[in-house]
Write a protein that holds these residues in place. Structure first.
Motif, PDB file in Angstrom:
ATOM      1  N   UNK A   1       0.278  -1.059  -0.046  1.00 61.02           N
ATOM      2  CA  UNK A   1       0.122   0.632  -0.379  1.00 61.02           C
ATOM      3  C   UNK A   1       0.595   1.036  -0.302  1.00 61.02           C
ATOM      4  N   UNK A   2       1.920   0.987   0.442  1.00 57.65           N
ATOM      5  CA  UNK A   2       2.964   1.996   0.384  1.00 57.65           C
ATOM      6  C   UNK A   2       3.806   2.244  -0.497  1.00 57.65           C
ATOM      7  N   UNK A   3       3.683   0.769  -1.484  1.00 57.30           N
ATOM      8  CA  UNK A   3       4.698   0.948  -2.512  1.00 57.30           C
ATOM      9  C   UNK A   3       4.214   2.354  -3.904  1.00 57.30           C
ATOM     10  N   UNK A   4       3.986   3.458  -3.702  1.00 58.49           N
ATOM     11  CA  UNK A   4       2.874   4.571  -4.771  1.00 58.49           C
ATOM     12  C   UNK A   4       4.384   5.341  -5.480  1.00 58.49           C
ATOM     13  N   UNK A   5       4.902   4.618  -6.707  1.00 59.90           N
ATOM     14  CA  UNK A   5       5.682   5.688  -7.256  1.00 59.90           C
ATOM     15  C   UNK A   5       5.827   5.142  -8.095  1.00 59.90           C
ATOM     16  N   UNK A   6       5.903   6.526  -9.305  1.00 61.53           N
ATOM     17  CA  UNK A   6       5.922   6.892 -10.159  1.00 61.53           C
ATOM     18  C   UNK A   6       7.862   6.750 -11.400  1.00 61.53           C
ATOM     19  N   UNK A   7       8.138   6.024 -12.256  1.00 63.76           N
ATOM     20  CA  UNK A   7       9.273   6.089 -12.515  1.00 63.76           C
ATOM     21  C   UNK A   7       9.401   6.812 -13.530  1.00 63.76           C
ATOM     22  N   UNK A   8      10.472   7.019 -14.056  1.00 60.09           N
ATOM     23  CA  UNK A   8      10.709   8.093 -15.087  1.00 60.09           C
ATOM     24  C   UNK A   8      10.624   6.331 -16.096  1.00 60.09           C
ATOM     25  N   UNK A   9       9.983   6.291 -17.178  1.00 60.21           N
ATOM     26  CA  UNK A   9      10.606   5.667 -18.427  1.00 60.21           C
ATOM     27  C   UNK A   9      11.591   5.173 -18.959  1.00 60.21           C
ATOM     28  N   UNK A  10      12.125   5.470 -18.881  1.00 59.73           N
ATOM     29  CA  UNK A  10      13.259   5.570 -19.345  1.00 59.73           C
ATOM     30  C   UNK A  10      14.309   4.832 -18.840  1.00 59.73           C
ATOM     31  N   UNK A  11      13.816   4.600 -17.642  1.00 62.34           N
ATOM     32  CA  UNK A  11      15.345   4.069 -17.131  1.00 62.34           C
ATOM     33  C   UNK A  11      15.963   3.216 -16.873  1.00 62.34           C
ATOM     34  N   UNK A  12      17.215   3.173 -16.841  1.00 59.30           N
ATOM     35  CA  UNK A  12      18.215   2.345 -17.622  1.00 59.30           C
ATOM     36  C   UNK A  12      18.908   0.776 -16.075  1.00 59.30           C
ATOM     37  N   UNK A  13      18.930  -0.311 -16.372  1.00 58.24           N
ATOM     38  CA  UNK A  13      19.654  -0.913 -14.832  1.00 58.24           C
ATOM     39  C   UNK A  13      20.987  -0.071 -14.349  1.00 58.24           C
TER      40      UNK A  13
END
Length: 382
Positions: free
Chosen positions: A98-110
């Motif tokens: 319930x706490x893991x509300x994270x918006x991620x940059x779509x072009x993230x790289x490993x």
């Protein structure tokens, strides 16, 4: 049609999760938050299979780039949870989910900055105080600023010189940080929010309307937002739009089976990025920019949601394109499909619609008691 009618603002409630689903008119709504907003091909195929086996075969893509399996029977919920956990699509701790509300940059790289921040945030979340349920984080640290319009309360961004900063949602500037103190800065800002009564407001931006953030947190401006992404081919795959965020499991399965697919990334504005391939998209997806359906939002409505008293999506398809900006057809004042302002919002109430100009479903309407047949032409309100 009647004159304006004041309406109490709608306090937004909780969102369905996997461990804590919400009952709808067609069964449980089970939200799935893929880690890093990314599905591997095996995970995507498994999700399609689970949507057919335990749900109604439809997968929703939410405004926060999460997924929902609809139509799940209560008796099947435990088995679905076990299957999701087996695909690494579920937090073992219901509280953490319930706490893991994270918006991620779509072009993230490993191994890149966004990926490293995500790892640090997951390690820190269990140590942080509990926040109101809808509060969340944006990791807007990709090649360009893509998450400015996304709903998040604590924003990790870059300034014009490429330095990392933390910004509270609701103010223009943030504070410069680095990776050695990034989580300490977040902890300090979160503590200020709680100590000054932010829990009662429920969101950072709402809290800052009545409480001043210390100037030390408002020093550095973030880089300018980039132009929104749109459907079409990219240097590394294909971006597709999902009308109303509704995908059939069969259509998603067809996409993910294309040769060369690396992964499927979930993005804001109900976009999917199929990386590593340029397949022929099946019917039902938006493949080119400019479609009116990209700026038209509608929840499932009646009879699928017990709160809704009106049908929504057929009306949304009929009215799409009549408003130069955004159009939102909401089954009730909760506004699940677009929990923010639209140029024109139609809100269901007692089987009819209220019309809100330049506002959200819970704002004061300009007209009330509108029947669907009264809504053949919105150009006079645009």
């Amino acid at each position: 049609m009647t004159a304006k009618l004041a309406q109490s603002p709608m306090v937004q409630g909780w969102c369905p999760g996997a461990h804590r689903p919400m009952m709808s008119g067609d069964g449980l709504v089970v939200r799935v938050r893929p880690f890093r907003a990314t599905l591997s091909p095996p995970q995507a195929r498994a999700l399609c299979d689970l949507a057919r086996r335990y749900g109604n075969g439809t997968i929703d893509l939410t405004t926060r780039a999460n997924l929902q399996i609809r139509g799940v029977a209560e008796s099947d919920h435990p088995a679905l949870l076990r299957a999701l956990a087996g695909q690494d699509l579920l937090d073992t701790d219901p509280v953490m989910e319930g706490r893991r509300n994270i918006l991620m940059a779509p072009d993230w790289q490993q191994g890149g900055l966004t990926d490293r921040l995500h790892t640090m945030l997951l390690e820190t979340l269990p140590k942080l105080p509990v926040l109101p349920e809808k509060m969340g984080y944006a990791l807007d640290t990709g090649a360009e600023a893509r998450l400015t319009r996304g709903a998040a309360d604590f924003r990790f961004e870059l300034d014009t010189e490429g330095h990392l900063l933390l910004r509270a949602d609701g103010v223009a500037n943030g504070i410069r940080i680095d990776e050695t103190n990034v989580m300490a800065a977040l902890t300090e800002l979160l503590a200020w929010f709680i100590e000054t009564g932010g829990q009662e407001a429920g969101r950072m931006a709402r809290h800052l309307r009545s409480t001043s953030l210390p100037n030390a947190w408002q020093v550095t401006a973030p880089r300018a937002p980039a132009k929104p992404l749109a459907p079409g081919p990219t240097d590394d795959g294909l971006i597709l739009g999902v009308p109303f965020g509704s995908i059939s499991a069969a259509a998603m399965e067809t996409l993910i089976q294309a040769p060369g697919v690396a992964d499927l990334r979930l993005m804001m504005d109900r976009l999917l990025w199929l990386r590593g391939a340029l397949p022929q998209a099946p019917p039902g997806f938006i493949t080119t920019p400019g479609s009116a359906l990209l700026t038209t939002h509608a929840c499932p409505g009646a009879p699928f949601c017990p709160r809704a008293t009106v049908e929504t999506r057929a009306l949304a398809e009929r009215l799409a394109g009549q408003v130069p900006g955004s159009l939102h057809i909401s089954g009730c004042t909760k506004g699940c499909a677009l929990p923010r302002r639209a140029d024109i919002t139609l809100t269901g109430r007692d089987g009819r619609f209220d019309l809100v100009r330049n506002g959200a479903p819970w704002d004061e309407p300009e007209a009330t008691g509108l029947r669907p047949n009264d809504l053949n032409d919105l150009t006079g309100y645009a």
